[in-house]
Each structure stands twice: as C-alpha cells, then as structure tokens.
Design an enzyme around this catalytic site. Structure first.
Site, mmCIF file in Angstrom:
data_model
loop_
_atom_site.group_PDB
_atom_site.id
_atom_site.type_symbol
_atom_site.label_atom_id
_atom_site.label_comp_id
_atom_site.label_asym_id
_atom_site.label_seq_id
_atom_site.Cartn_x
_atom_site.Cartn_y
_atom_site.Cartn_z
ATOM 1 N N LYS A 189 0.841 -1.216 0.000
ATOM 2 C CA LYS A 189 0.000 0.000 0.000
ATOM 3 C C LYS A 189 0.869 1.257 0.000
ATOM 4 O O LYS A 189 0.529 2.269 -0.638
ATOM 5 C CB LYS A 189 -0.929 -0.020 1.222
ATOM 6 C CG LYS A 189 -1.812 1.220 1.367
ATOM 7 C CD LYS A 189 -2.744 1.392 0.177
ATOM 8 C CE LYS A 189 -3.893 2.362 0.392
ATOM 9 N NZ LYS A 189 -3.591 3.674 0.859
ATOM 10 N N GLU A 196 0.916 6.935 -6.414
ATOM 11 C CA GLU A 196 -0.204 7.902 -6.450
ATOM 12 C C GLU A 196 0.353 9.343 -6.462
ATOM 13 O O GLU A 196 -0.094 10.179 -7.246
ATOM 14 C CB GLU A 196 -1.071 7.645 -5.223
ATOM 15 C CG GLU A 196 -2.291 8.509 -5.058
ATOM 16 C CD GLU A 196 -3.045 8.110 -3.779
ATOM 17 O OE1 GLU A 196 -3.544 6.978 -3.700
ATOM 18 O OE2 GLU A 196 -3.105 8.922 -2.841
HETATM 19 O O1 LIG Z 1 -5.610 4.478 -1.828
HETATM 20 C C1 LIG Z 1 -6.243 5.365 -1.301
HETATM 21 O O2 LIG Z 1 -7.460 5.317 -1.078
HETATM 22 C C2 LIG Z 1 -5.485 6.609 -0.917
HETATM 23 O O3 LIG Z 1 -4.141 6.389 -1.233
HETATM 24 C C3 LIG Z 1 -5.583 6.928 0.534
HETATM 25 O O4 LIG Z 1 -5.250 5.828 1.302
HETATM 26 C C4 LIG Z 1 -4.652 8.081 0.881
HETATM 27 O O5 LIG Z 1 -3.806 7.722 1.865
HETATM 28 C C5 LIG Z 1 -5.255 9.310 1.394
HETATM 29 O O6 LIG Z 1 -6.422 9.564 0.720
HETATM 30 C C6 LIG Z 1 -4.345 10.538 1.254
HETATM 31 O O7 LIG Z 1 -3.007 10.262 1.356
HETATM 32 P P1 LIG Z 1 -1.974 11.471 1.474
HETATM 33 O O8 LIG Z 1 -2.433 12.311 2.639
HETATM 34 O O9 LIG Z 1 -0.646 10.877 1.746
HETATM 35 O O10 LIG Z 1 -2.042 12.225 0.185
#
Ligand SMILES: O=C(O)[C@H](O)[C@@H](O)[C@H](O)[C@H](O)COP(=O)(O)O
Length: 331
Positions: A189, A196
């Site tokens: 993850k 991401e």
């Molecule tokens: O896969 C997901 O649904 C996203 O990756 C989620 O888990 C994420 O952690 C937060 O929405 C924001 O993450 P940041 O605060 O690090 O941008």
C-alpha cells in the site's frame, strides 16, 4: 460473518455499511457516540466502550481498527490486545507504517493473537466501488476471513481479464491480495501511495503548463488559450493516460476551472516519505516519486530559505536582482 469495527469515519463507517448491505453483521465502536448511534440505526450493534465492544464480538473475535495511522492506532491496538483472547484477530486497515506491523505482528503472536495489516484503497468511493486490499499476515487467518475481504473487494467488474493469468489466485482479479507476512500488506500500500503521488504530480504539472500557455511572456503567435477542463475530459477517452485520478481531475475542472476553491497547500500522510525511505534503503533510484513528495513540501511554503540562498548567490556572482513582483509565468 461478523466483524468488529473501531473507528467509524469516512472509511470505517462505509466498510461496515458495505458489509451489512451484503449480509454480514457488525459490532461498532468509536469515541464519537453519535457515529456509533448512526450505524446502530442502520443495523450494526453499537458499543459505548472498548470493553463492551470486545464483549459483544463472537469468538474467535475479529476487530478491524480503522483510525489515522500513528499514536491513536498504536494505543487502540494495545488496549484492544489486552482485552482479546488467544485466537482472536486484530486488523489494522489504516495507512500504518509497515515496520510497525512487523513489530506488532510479532508482539501479538506472543500473546496468541493474530494480526493482519490491510492496506485499503478506495477512499470515500469504496462503499460503492469496493476497496482494493493489500493484506499482510498469516495465510490461515487471511483464508478464514475471506468472506469479509471478498465482500469488501470491488470484484472483477467490467475490467477485462489480463490474458495469461488463467489458473492463478482468483482473489487478485477480485481486487485483493495476500501479499505476504505481517507488514507486506502495508508495504504494498505504501508503494501504491508513492506511485499515487507521482501520478498526481504528473497530471498537475501537465495541466499547469497548459493553463499557462497564454502568458504575455510568450510570443503572441505561440500563445494558446486552452480549455483545460475540456482537455482533461478528452484525455479520458481513448488516450494513453486515462485513470481514476484523471477522472477526478476532469470532474473538479468541470465544476470550477479556476480551482480558486483550493489554496494549493498539499498535505501528506506519510506514505510518500516512507516510499522514498524504502527506495534509499534499497538503493533504488526513485526520482519521480521523490520529486513528487518534495513538490508537496514546496506547496506549503511561500519561499523557502533555500530559494533566498539561491537569490543571494545569483546576486553575488551575476548581480542578478529578484524581480519586483511575481513573474508572469506563475498564474
Ligand atoms: O488508496 C487510497 O485510497 C489513498 O491512497 C488513501 O489511502 C490516501 O492515503 C489518502 O487519501 C491521502 O493520502 P496522502 O495524505 O498521503 O495524500
């Protein structure tokens, strides 16, 4: 199957809803009594203390903790572990640092408790779309809880099958994976989130260049007045770069092309930092992911001290003065 859920925010509450909608039962606990009451009103069994929560779970108990990563998750799992009995399972579904899972997995095992780290992707849309889950821990426990994961996962949906995957673990195509022992789920993850950041930054920079294609600094015949909302939309259809992130960008721009409802101060929850640390530990060059992380840090500052040092050096060796106001290249 019954699941206990601690933490009824945007993720925990919706996970419970998706489970109940598909025939599972849930015991729920949150420090916010209103959140407990709301889900109890939808069919869950509410608990007003952690002790009551544990007492209401069927044995062997399964308790999913869905809280912000860090101190609160750590304290909750510690308190929960004291109330649980050998054979019970604790799941951490938040964005926990994977090395904390390795440590916890070992500590809980000594007490006869099972521990799964479940990297859960899908955000606020997961209730409808399902959640992509990356799971770490003992295989026997993952297999036993399969009905829960199967229900939470998106399922194969209308995504075409990948040729050559016939006969492999069917769970992968459903959107969940047993990635390995404790820590492996959150490790996967973490890299997902690192990617991401990189994808988000790539789209963000591309649209910024398009948006600035009409600035006065350019020769008039090289200026373009681009409709970036339309460009985001057209790229969703048959181009090489569609994605859910592009879908979300297109929606946001369709609603308000100026995005003046945002300041541009971009937070991070840790995953991008840990990804870069992992790259350093492995001596893997991760230029894009590292730059994307630093771009977020940059977003929080007007001008860094480092930039003042750059200006001072340029003034020193070349007599270059800083422009009196922000240059035109920044909209
Ligand atoms: O896969 C997901 O649904 C996203 O990756 C989620 O888990 C994420 O952690 C937060 O929405 C924001 O993450 P940041 O605060 O690090 O941008």
């Amino acid at each position: 199957m019954q699941l206990g859920m601690i933490g009824l925010g945007r993720m925990g509450g919706n996970i419970v809803r998706r489970l109940m909608k598909n025939g599972h039962t849930a015991v729920v606990y949150d420090k916010d009594a209103k959140a407990v009451a709301a889900l109890a009103g939808e069919g869950a069994t509410g608990a007003d203390t952690l002790e009551a929560f544990v007492a209401k779970l069927e044995k062997p108990r399964t308790a999913w903790v869905m809280l912000p990563a860090g101190k609160i998750t750590e304290a909750t799992i510690e308190a929960l572990a004291k109330l649980m009995q050998p054979g019970d399972v604790i799941i951490d579904g938040g964005n926990t640092f994977w090395q904390d899972d390795v440590r916890r997995g070992m500590a809980l095992k000594e007490r006869g408790l099972h521990y799964l780290d479940v990297g859960t992707s899908g955000g606020v849309w997961g209730i409808e779309r399902g959640y992509c889950m990356m799971i770490g821990g003992d295989k026997a426990v993952v297999d036993r809880l399969d009905p829960i994961f199967k229900t939470l996962a998106p399922g194969i949906g209308d995504i075409p099958r990948t040729p050559g995957r016939e006969g492999r673990d069917p769970r992968i195509e459903q959107g969940y994976i047993h990635a390995g022992p404790s820590g492996a789920g959150h490790f996967v993850k973490m890299i997902h989130n690192g990617i991401e950041y990189g994808l988000m930054q790539a789209y963000a920079e591309g649209f910024d260049i398009l948006k600035n294609a009409n600035i006065d600094a350019l020769p008039p015949e090289h200026r373009f007045d681009m409709n970036i909302a339309d460009i985001a939309e057209v790229w969703r259809r048959g181009s090489v770069i569609p994605s859910w992130l592009l879908d979300l960008t297109a929606s946001a721009l369709a609603e308000n092309q100026t995005l003046d409802n945002y300041s541009g101060f971009v937070e991070d929850s840790g995953e991008g930092r840990w990804t870069v640390n992992a790259a350093i530990d492995e001596a893997v060059p991760a230029e894009v992911l590292t730059a994307a992380l630093y771009a977020r840090f940059r977003s929080r500052k007007d001008h860094t001290f480092a930039e003042k040092i750059l200006s001072a050096m340029r003034a020193g060796f070349g007599g270059h003065k800083e422009p009196p106001k922000k240059p035109d290249t920044k909209a």
